[in-house]
Design an enzyme around this catalytic site. Sequence first.
Site, short mmCIF file in Angstrom:
data_model
loop_
_atom_site.label_atom_id
_atom_site.label_comp_id
_atom_site.label_asym_id
_atom_site.label_seq_id
_atom_site.Cartn_x
_atom_site.Cartn_y
_atom_site.Cartn_z
N ASN A 102 22.19 -22.40 -6.64
CA ASN A 102 21.81 -24.16 -6.45
C ASN A 102 20.76 -24.08 -5.58
O ASN A 102 20.44 -23.16 -4.74
CB ASN A 102 23.01 -24.76 -6.08
N HIS A 119 17.98 -18.85 -6.44
CA HIS A 119 17.03 -19.32 -7.31
C HIS A 119 15.90 -20.45 -6.58
O HIS A 119 15.31 -21.36 -6.81
CB HIS A 119 17.44 -20.45 -8.59
N CYS A 130 -3.52 -22.81 -0.99
CA CYS A 130 -3.75 -22.26 0.58
C CYS A 130 -2.59 -21.40 0.77
O CYS A 130 -2.27 -20.81 1.64
CB CYS A 130 -4.31 -22.78 1.50
N CYS A 148 -1.60 -30.66 -1.06
CA CYS A 148 -1.46 -30.20 0.41
C CYS A 148 -2.22 -31.03 1.38
O CYS A 148 -3.73 -31.46 1.18
CB CYS A 148 -2.08 -28.86 -0.01
N GLY A 188 32.22 -22.31 -10.00
CA GLY A 188 31.22 -23.30 -10.90
C GLY A 188 30.17 -22.78 -11.50
O GLY A 188 29.18 -23.38 -11.40
N ASN A 214 36.81 -22.53 -12.08
CA ASN A 214 35.84 -23.21 -12.84
C ASN A 214 36.79 -24.12 -13.73
O ASN A 214 38.04 -24.04 -14.12
CB ASN A 214 35.12 -22.38 -13.85
P1 NAD Z 1 25.52 -24.65 -15.30
O1 NAD Z 1 24.88 -25.96 -15.42
O2 NAD Z 1 25.36 -23.83 -16.37
O3 NAD Z 1 27.24 -24.47 -15.44
C1 NAD Z 1 28.11 -25.41 -14.58
C2 NAD Z 1 29.43 -25.02 -14.49
O4 NAD Z 1 30.24 -25.66 -13.46
C3 NAD Z 1 29.95 -24.77 -15.93
O5 NAD Z 1 30.78 -23.33 -16.15
C4 NAD Z 1 31.17 -25.92 -15.60
O6 NAD Z 1 32.40 -25.78 -16.36
C5 NAD Z 1 31.43 -25.67 -14.19
N1 NAD Z 1 32.08 -26.97 -13.68
C6 NAD Z 1 31.64 -28.51 -13.89
N2 NAD Z 1 32.34 -29.37 -13.18
C7 NAD Z 1 33.14 -28.37 -12.23
C8 NAD Z 1 33.87 -28.68 -10.85
N3 NAD Z 1 34.05 -29.81 -10.74
N4 NAD Z 1 34.37 -27.78 -10.27
C9 NAD Z 1 34.23 -26.52 -10.84
N5 NAD Z 1 33.22 -26.15 -12.09
C10 NAD Z 1 32.81 -26.87 -12.39
O7 NAD Z 1 25.23 -23.98 -13.89
P2 NAD Z 1 24.75 -22.54 -13.70
O8 NAD Z 1 25.68 -21.71 -14.36
O9 NAD Z 1 25.01 -22.69 -12.12
O10 NAD Z 1 23.35 -22.31 -13.85
C11 NAD Z 1 22.25 -23.51 -14.03
C12 NAD Z 1 21.03 -23.04 -13.26
O11 NAD Z 1 20.81 -24.66 -12.84
C13 NAD Z 1 21.46 -22.52 -12.13
O12 NAD Z 1 20.20 -21.69 -11.63
C14 NAD Z 1 21.04 -23.49 -10.74
O13 NAD Z 1 20.17 -23.24 -10.08
C15 NAD Z 1 20.45 -24.79 -11.65
N6 NAD Z 1 21.03 -25.93 -11.07
C16 NAD Z 1 21.22 -26.32 -9.84
C17 NAD Z 1 21.75 -27.43 -9.53
C18 NAD Z 1 22.05 -27.63 -7.92
O14 NAD Z 1 21.39 -27.02 -7.20
N7 NAD Z 1 23.15 -28.18 -7.63
C19 NAD Z 1 22.38 -28.52 -10.21
C20 NAD Z 1 22.02 -28.15 -11.80
C21 NAD Z 1 21.52 -26.94 -12.00
ZN ZN Z 2 -3.20 -26.07 0.69
#
Ligand code: NAD
Ligand code: ZN
Length: 252
Positions: A102, A119, A130, A148, A188, A214
Amino acid sequence: MEEQIRQAAEWIRQSKHVTVFTGAGISVESGIPPFRGTDGLWSRYDPNCLDIGYFKSHPLKAWEVIKEIFYDFFGKAVPNDAHKQVAELEKMGYVKAVITQNIDSLHQEAGSTNVYEFHGTSRTLSCTGCKKLYPARKIPMESLPPRCPACSGVLKPDFVFFGEAIPQQVNFMSFYEAQVADLFLVIGTTGEVMPACMVPVHAKENGAKIIEINTELSSFTNSITDIFLQGKASEMMNRLLFHVKASDKADK
Ligand code: NAD
Ligand code: ZN
């Protein structure tokens, strides 16, 4: 289920080095939708906007979406119980590192101190000219793309776009923290994003037990997971911590 949670709690108590690995699912209860699935962000936005080639050729169009998702929206989210319990497990001495896919900084806000953002982060922006780095909250976004203050170059969020490499140091440390873990807690994540999905596999190959939380089965569930706790991240973490604390107390 209660018996599985109890077993998972015992494993945590017996371990010397717990590493936690999280995905978008841990932040769903903070109000941030995941990318995939029916209510996922990709049902509303074009994933192309997060492609580095598109960003370079169409900075304004890309920034309109980026601002809406990551700055108007993420900015209001606060950590939920799952983030807080991960931080609590660190305070108790069990969790040594958190690896997160995340980019929302909610682990740090909840109090985790050793966080590897696989990520990158939405918290800072870097100049494409720059290379100067700025806290996102200090950059006005009324007029897009944000530029910037020093050289007027277009600013880019410091998260990893599609087509960009994982930052070397974070990549190295994530695989290291997977390797030295005797217990690996996955929360998750679908396990479909490369190369992040290789981190839990590396932990398993190096002898860690895998506990997974999950709401749905993931690509790890039937391959590397030892205990699968099906349910919402906050509820499962609260129940897990209840057992860890109860047994710690009983042993004193
Ligand atoms: P994904 O979106 O592919 O999957 C989310 C997972 O969470 C699923 O397996 C789902 O079943 C599960 N889930 C949903 N609600 C839940 C809950 N309440 N409790 C537990 N599990 C739950 O996400 P990913 O596999 O992390 O990959 C997606 C990419 O997107 C990642 O690289 C991430 O960086 C990015 N992303 C980040 C954010 C954030 O920063 N919050 C949000 C969306 C996507
Ligand atoms: Zn700059």
